[in-house]
Design an enzyme around this catalytic site. Structure first.
Site, PDB file in Angstrom:
ATOM      1  N   ASP A 246       0.834  -1.204   0.000  1.00  0.00           N
ATOM      2  CA  ASP A 246       0.000   0.000   0.000  1.00  0.00           C
ATOM      3  C   ASP A 246       0.868   1.252   0.000  1.00  0.00           C
ATOM      4  O   ASP A 246       0.567   2.229  -0.675  1.00  0.00           O
ATOM      5  CB  ASP A 246      -0.901   0.031   1.246  1.00  0.00           C
ATOM      6  CG  ASP A 246      -1.994  -1.007   1.143  1.00  0.00           C
ATOM      7  OD1 ASP A 246      -2.094  -1.644   0.079  1.00  0.00           O
ATOM      8  OD2 ASP A 246      -2.735  -1.180   2.128  1.00  0.00           O
TER       9      ASP A 246
ATOM     10  N   GLU B 287       3.900   1.624  -1.167  1.00  0.00           N
ATOM     11  CA  GLU B 287       4.530   1.829  -2.481  1.00  0.00           C
ATOM     12  C   GLU B 287       3.520   2.430  -3.453  1.00  0.00           C
ATOM     13  O   GLU B 287       3.822   3.373  -4.194  1.00  0.00           O
ATOM     14  CB  GLU B 287       5.056   0.499  -3.034  1.00  0.00           C
ATOM     15  CG  GLU B 287       6.316   0.036  -2.329  1.00  0.00           C
ATOM     16  CD  GLU B 287       6.719  -1.391  -2.675  1.00  0.00           C
ATOM     17  OE1 GLU B 287       7.907  -1.693  -2.558  1.00  0.00           O
ATOM     18  OE2 GLU B 287       5.839  -2.213  -3.032  1.00  0.00           O
TER      19      GLU B 287
ATOM     20  N   ASP C 298       0.875   4.208  -2.697  1.00  0.00           N
ATOM     21  CA  ASP C 298       0.632   5.601  -2.320  1.00  0.00           C
ATOM     22  C   ASP C 298       1.773   6.499  -2.779  1.00  0.00           C
ATOM     23  O   ASP C 298       1.555   7.624  -3.225  1.00  0.00           O
ATOM     24  CB  ASP C 298       0.475   5.736  -0.797  1.00  0.00           C
ATOM     25  CG  ASP C 298      -0.799   5.068  -0.320  1.00  0.00           C
ATOM     26  OD1 ASP C 298      -1.673   4.787  -1.176  1.00  0.00           O
ATOM     27  OD2 ASP C 298      -0.917   4.807   0.888  1.00  0.00           O
TER      28      ASP C 298
ATOM     29  N   GLU D  62     -22.398 -18.406 -15.939  1.00  0.00           N
ATOM     30  CA  GLU D  62     -21.589 -17.515 -15.092  1.00  0.00           C
ATOM     31  C   GLU D  62     -22.425 -17.066 -13.893  1.00  0.00           C
ATOM     32  O   GLU D  62     -23.655 -17.178 -13.923  1.00  0.00           O
ATOM     33  CB  GLU D  62     -21.127 -16.301 -15.901  1.00  0.00           C
ATOM     34  CG  GLU D  62     -22.264 -15.383 -16.256  1.00  0.00           C
ATOM     35  CD  GLU D  62     -22.044 -14.562 -17.515  1.00  0.00           C
ATOM     36  OE1 GLU D  62     -21.269 -14.980 -18.399  1.00  0.00           O
ATOM     37  OE2 GLU D  62     -22.676 -13.506 -17.609  1.00  0.00           O
TER      38      GLU D  62
ATOM     39  N   LYS E  80     -24.608 -14.944 -11.236  1.00  0.00           N
ATOM     40  CA  LYS E  80     -25.527 -13.821 -11.324  1.00  0.00           C
ATOM     41  C   LYS E  80     -25.217 -12.932 -10.120  1.00  0.00           C
ATOM     42  O   LYS E  80     -25.478 -13.305  -8.971  1.00  0.00           O
ATOM     43  CB  LYS E  80     -26.977 -14.308 -11.273  1.00  0.00           C
ATOM     44  CG  LYS E  80     -27.984 -13.189 -11.403  1.00  0.00           C
ATOM     45  CD  LYS E  80     -29.378 -13.763 -11.563  1.00  0.00           C
ATOM     46  CE  LYS E  80     -30.428 -12.695 -11.821  1.00  0.00           C
ATOM     47  NZ  LYS E  80     -30.415 -11.580 -10.903  1.00  0.00           N
TER      48      LYS E  80
ATOM     49  N   ASP F 216     -25.298  -9.997  -7.455  1.00  0.00           N
ATOM     50  CA  ASP F 216     -26.404  -9.281  -6.836  1.00  0.00           C
ATOM     51  C   ASP F 216     -25.944  -7.876  -6.462  1.00  0.00           C
ATOM     52  O   ASP F 216     -25.452  -7.627  -5.368  1.00  0.00           O
ATOM     53  CB  ASP F 216     -26.839 -10.052  -5.586  1.00  0.00           C
ATOM     54  CG  ASP F 216     -28.241  -9.680  -5.162  1.00  0.00           C
ATOM     55  OD1 ASP F 216     -28.903  -8.930  -5.911  1.00  0.00           O
ATOM     56  OD2 ASP F 216     -28.670 -10.124  -4.091  1.00  0.00           O
TER      57      ASP F 216
ATOM     58  N   TYR G 241     -20.411  -8.182 -17.775  1.00  0.00           N
ATOM     59  CA  TYR G 241     -20.793  -9.507 -18.275  1.00  0.00           C
ATOM     60  C   TYR G 241     -21.517  -9.495 -19.622  1.00  0.00           C
ATOM     61  O   TYR G 241     -22.045 -10.503 -20.045  1.00  0.00           O
ATOM     62  CB  TYR G 241     -21.674 -10.237 -17.246  1.00  0.00           C
ATOM     63  CG  TYR G 241     -22.773  -9.359 -16.654  1.00  0.00           C
ATOM     64  CD1 TYR G 241     -23.803  -8.874 -17.439  1.00  0.00           C
ATOM     65  CD2 TYR G 241     -22.747  -9.019 -15.307  1.00  0.00           C
ATOM     66  CE1 TYR G 241     -24.787  -8.076 -16.912  1.00  0.00           C
ATOM     67  CE2 TYR G 241     -23.743  -8.216 -14.764  1.00  0.00           C
ATOM     68  CZ  TYR G 241     -24.761  -7.738 -15.572  1.00  0.00           C
ATOM     69  OH  TYR G 241     -25.736  -6.939 -15.048  1.00  0.00           O
TER      70      TYR G 241
ATOM     71  N   LYS H 270     -26.315 -18.517 -20.711  1.00  0.00           N
ATOM     72  CA  LYS H 270     -26.448 -17.760 -21.962  1.00  0.00           C
ATOM     73  C   LYS H 270     -26.085 -18.643 -23.148  1.00  0.00           C
ATOM     74  O   LYS H 270     -25.131 -19.436 -23.055  1.00  0.00           O
ATOM     75  CB  LYS H 270     -25.503 -16.549 -21.940  1.00  0.00           C
ATOM     76  CG  LYS H 270     -25.855 -15.547 -20.855  1.00  0.00           C
ATOM     77  CD  LYS H 270     -24.851 -14.410 -20.757  1.00  0.00           C
ATOM     78  CE  LYS H 270     -25.289 -13.453 -19.661  1.00  0.00           C
ATOM     79  NZ  LYS H 270     -24.281 -12.440 -19.340  1.00  0.00           N
TER      80      LYS H 270
ATOM     81  N   CYS I 228     -30.276  -2.075  33.822  1.00  0.00           N
ATOM     82  CA  CYS I 228     -29.642  -3.270  33.244  1.00  0.00           C
ATOM     83  C   CYS I 228     -30.473  -4.522  33.539  1.00  0.00           C
ATOM     84  O   CYS I 228     -30.792  -4.789  34.698  1.00  0.00           O
ATOM     85  CB  CYS I 228     -28.233  -3.421  33.816  1.00  0.00           C
ATOM     86  SG  CYS I 228     -27.442  -4.947  33.294  1.00  0.00           S
TER      87      CYS I 228
ATOM     88  N   CYS J   3     -28.168  -6.667  36.137  1.00  0.00           N
ATOM     89  CA  CYS J   3     -27.787  -6.267  37.493  1.00  0.00           C
ATOM     90  C   CYS J   3     -28.616  -5.099  38.014  1.00  0.00           C
ATOM     91  O   CYS J   3     -28.380  -4.630  39.127  1.00  0.00           O
ATOM     92  CB  CYS J   3     -26.303  -5.917  37.544  1.00  0.00           C
ATOM     93  SG  CYS J   3     -25.912  -4.390  36.679  1.00  0.00           S
TER      94      CYS J   3
ATOM     95  N   CYS K  62     -24.498  -0.500  30.427  1.00  0.00           N
ATOM     96  CA  CYS K  62     -24.469  -0.743  31.870  1.00  0.00           C
ATOM     97  C   CYS K  62     -23.019  -0.508  32.291  1.00  0.00           C
ATOM     98  O   CYS K  62     -22.121  -1.164  31.768  1.00  0.00           O
ATOM     99  CB  CYS K  62     -24.874  -2.191  32.154  1.00  0.00           C
ATOM    100  SG  CYS K  62     -24.446  -2.716  33.821  1.00  0.00           S
TER     101      CYS K  62
END
Ligand code: IVH
Length: 698
Positions: free
Chosen positions: A53, A55, A57, A133, A135, A137, A246, A318, A436, A439, A454
């Site tokens: 990271d 390097e 940056d 392939e 699907k 979401d 896709y 497909k 609580c 207790c 609590c």
């Protein structure tokens, strides 16, 4: 897209550019862009970075500085131009080049067999090749590239018109800002895909929301589509979205250009896009010649759906041949050449019966909804967390409500919403306790917190939960001292607090039913062994607020004995890596309390290791000192976390990806791209699980 030679060159180029400038600023800028684009592709498309990271940056900062010196050299496709351009007033509406249709759904083998028959009848052929392939979401998008540059990104909208969200799309590093499409003879192309959010990014984001008193988002899909429509693109950048493309819905060729050969099948087209640097399911796609094989694969895949880093809700099948696709055409709703096979639903409705208030280890009070048992995606759900009072008020859930519950994969179940249209008027508002439930101390709420708490340090539930945490696997790992035994011993007065673990009256335990000679010996041995655990486990086990395992490691490596923290202050702690003011304050408060110091001193007196002999350094004396490891594939002989712990224990280090710095790649079943890459590099020793065990002498 990148050959092994390219990869080697770019890696060396990156290292060189971190230290040197080239003769002309133009060359420096061009080469910096090339290596940053390469690093983005490795990180976001391949999930397999080789640069660290810092390097990355460093390279990005240098490019930015050079471009500030020579503003005339800035181009729209420079990685620096992903940066947000301020707030959008609202998103302009744009029309899609080709309507964005939906998919027809199937749910079982019979549906798929019918669909296959219809396809073959329509096409008038005996056999059709299908491409399958995942699907994804998420939120669907359309991208248009003109002359090789990203020109527009739009949401689906109503399928005909969508919203122009180009500024936000440019924040997603998996999506190239430019690609060598002109070389391929492509003048304009429209690519369809899905914006997704990794499940772990989603969980972390939700945790943050809850801690800020906001309600968590119900699922990664909502998070992705909501983020895409945020007006502040700087915020979009922070959310860590990803993308999968896709479908090529349209393209025009440059004058006189030939169509690229691969654009004759779906499989070829996604492979072609992948080779040009686009994130496609190239590695996940499968081709089958018979629907029975498709069906078999669909069922197999459903069993593994949770192994993918994003949420998938099915598979898409497909017709592979584009000529055949064109012949089959589409209805107004969906293409005839594609169909979704939907996995079992992960949403269900149930009734909210009552709300219980649980006390956590740190005293926070969590409302938990008890619902009528309902199966969701193969698991019976009976309890759903409502997080905190703000969430309950915002969602306006009431006892007696019919609620929509969603369990998105391995993500914990959520109440999406109450179905208010089904209310009868008998629903009762959820009342929060003032005291609580364990207790009876008065509860408190701090200004910047969403949870009631609590604050009685001796609250019995908190005492028990703290002991369970101390003994847990990632802390002191005292096997067989699980929650049931801790609870039982506590109730019988055999285990009053954490140091009490090392002073249990075993004669009394032996008199209890259910504790044979052997189980007592095992428990005694496990407790005895825990005294030798490294300091970070003790620190983690003490359950200091906001101190997870990683922070515990940072803290442990900064001292040679835990008692040194008694004299530290916030400024000194904040100097440590990744320790912000919130964590620092919590740590200082913890060590300032007399009660906590007493616990620590008692642990020391009982012989628990509170020292760290390797202050300020990684272990250099173990058998694996200086060696680096990476695990890939499905491991069957041991758990990844256990194996990683063995490596660290013996002085070795775990790397995040395959690079020239890697010494050993340990491969389980179905090891994929990492194995290929290690083989290509030729410098990595590839081990089976068995060989690894032999190497570490386990
Ligand atoms: S193909 C004409 N492939 O599912 C092309 N869609 O429920 C139609 N989706 O609107 C889309 N993964 O947003 C296709 N591998 C995939 C997909 C996919 C997810 C989404 C897409 C579509 C929705 C229909």
């Amino acid at each position: 897209m990148y050959t092994p030679q390219d990869e080697k060159r770019l890696y060396e180029q990156a290292k060189y550019l971190l230290q040197h400038d080239l003769k002309s600023a133009e060359d420096t800028i061009a080469q910096l862009r090339e290596v940053i684009n390469y690093a983005d592709w490795q990180y976001y498309v391949q999930n397999d970075p080789t640069l660290s990271d810092s390097e990355y940056d460093g390279l990005y900062k240098k490019l930015k500085q050079e471009e500030e010196k020579y503003p005339e050299l800035v181009t729209a496709d420079s990685p620096t131009q992903r940066v947000a351009q301020g707030l959008s007033e609202r998103f302009p509406t744009v029309s899609h080049l080709v309507p964005m249709l939906s998919l027809d759904n199937t749910y079982n083998a019979e549906d798929l067999t019918d669909w296959d028959r219809r396809c073959r009848d329509f096409a008038g052929v005996e056999e059709i090749e299908y491409c399958v392939e995942p699907k994804y979401d998420g939120a669907s998008i359309s991208l248009i590239y003109e002359n090789g540059a990203l020109a527009r990104g739009a949401t689906r909208g109503d399928g005909v018109m969508g919203e122009d969200v180009t500024a936000n799309i440019r924040q997603i590093k998996a999506i190239p800002l430019s690609a060598s499409l002109v070389k391929q003879g492509i003048q304009q192309i429209e690519i369809r895909g899905e914006i997704v959010i990794h499940k772990n990014v989603f969980e972390a984001y939700n945790k943050q929301r809850v801690s800020e008193g906001l309600s968590p988002l119900a699922n990664p899909r909502n998070a992705a589509s909501g983020t895409l429509r945020i007006l502040d693109s700087a915020e979009v950048r922070k959310r860590g979205l990803n993308a999968i493309l896709y479908h090529i819905s349209d393209y025009t060729l440059m004058e006189g250009a030939q169509r690229p050969e691969q654009l004759s099948t779906h499989y070829g087209s996604l492979q072609w896009l992948y080779d040009l640097g686009f994130p496609t399911p190239a590695k996940e796609m499968k081709v089958f010649k018979h629907i029975d094989d498709v069906i078999k694969y669909c069922h197999e895949f459903e069993g593994h759906r949770d192994e993918l880093p994003f949420e998938v809700d099915g598979l898409v099948i497909k017709v592979n041949d584009f000529a055949l696709q064109d012949m089959m055409g589409m209805t107004s709703h969906h293409p005839r050449w594609a169909v979704a096979f939907k996995f079992k639903a992960r949403q269900a409705t149930s009734r909210l019966l009552k709300v219980e208030f649980q006390v956590g280890r740190t005293g926070s009070i969590t409302p938990v909804a008890k619902i009528e048992p309902v199966p969701i995606g193969g698991v019976t759900v009976t309890s759903v967390s409502l997080f905190n009072e703000d969430v309950v008020r915002e969602k306006d859930v009431r006892i007696g409500d019919t609620v929509l519950v969603e369990r998105a994969g391995d993500v914990i179940p959520y109440i999406v919403k109450p179905l208010t249209e089904l209310r009868t008027g008998d629903e009762v508002e959820i009342k929060f306790p003032t005291h609580c439930p364990a207790c009876n101390s008065e509860l408190e709420k701090q200004q910047d917190e969403a949870a009631w708490r609590c604050i009685n340090i001796n609250c019995p539930v908190q005492v028990v939960e703290r002991m369970i945490h101390f003994a847990s696997k990632d802390a002191m790992d005292i096997r067989s001292l699980g929650s049931a035994n801790v609870q039982k011993f506590y109730e019988l007065g055999l285990l009053p607090d954490i140091p009490g673990i090392y002073h249990i009256d075993w004669d009394k335990v032996k008199q209890l039913g259910g504790f044979g000679e052997k189980s007592v010996t095992n428990l005694q041995q496990a407790i005895e062994q825990s005294k030798k655990q490294p300091l970070y486990r003790v620190i983690y086990g003490l359950g200091i607020r906001h101190v997870g395992e990683t922070t515990a490691k940072t803290l442990a490596s900064a001292v040679s004995h835990i008692s040194e923290f008694y004299d530290w202050n916030i400024e000194k702690l904040s100097m440590l890596q990744d320790i912000g003011p919130k964590v620092a304050t919590s740590v200082i408060d913890f060590f300032a309390r007399k009660e906590n110091r007493r616990i620590i001193d008692m642990l020391g007196a009982a012989g628990v290791n509170l020292a760290n002999e390797n202050k300020g350094q990684m272990k250099t004396d173990g058998a694996l000192a200086g060696k680096t490891f990476l695990f890939t594939g499905t491991l069957s002989h041991f758990k990844r976390s256990d194996a990683e712990a063995i490596v660290e224990e013996k002085g070795g280090a775990i790397l995040g990806g395959v690079s020239s710095k890697l010494n050993y790649l340990v491969t389980g079943e179905d090891a994929g791209s990492k194995l290929e890459k290690a083989k290509k590099l030729g410098t990595v020793a590839i081990l089976t699980e068995q060989e690894f065990l032999e190497l570490v002498g386990e």
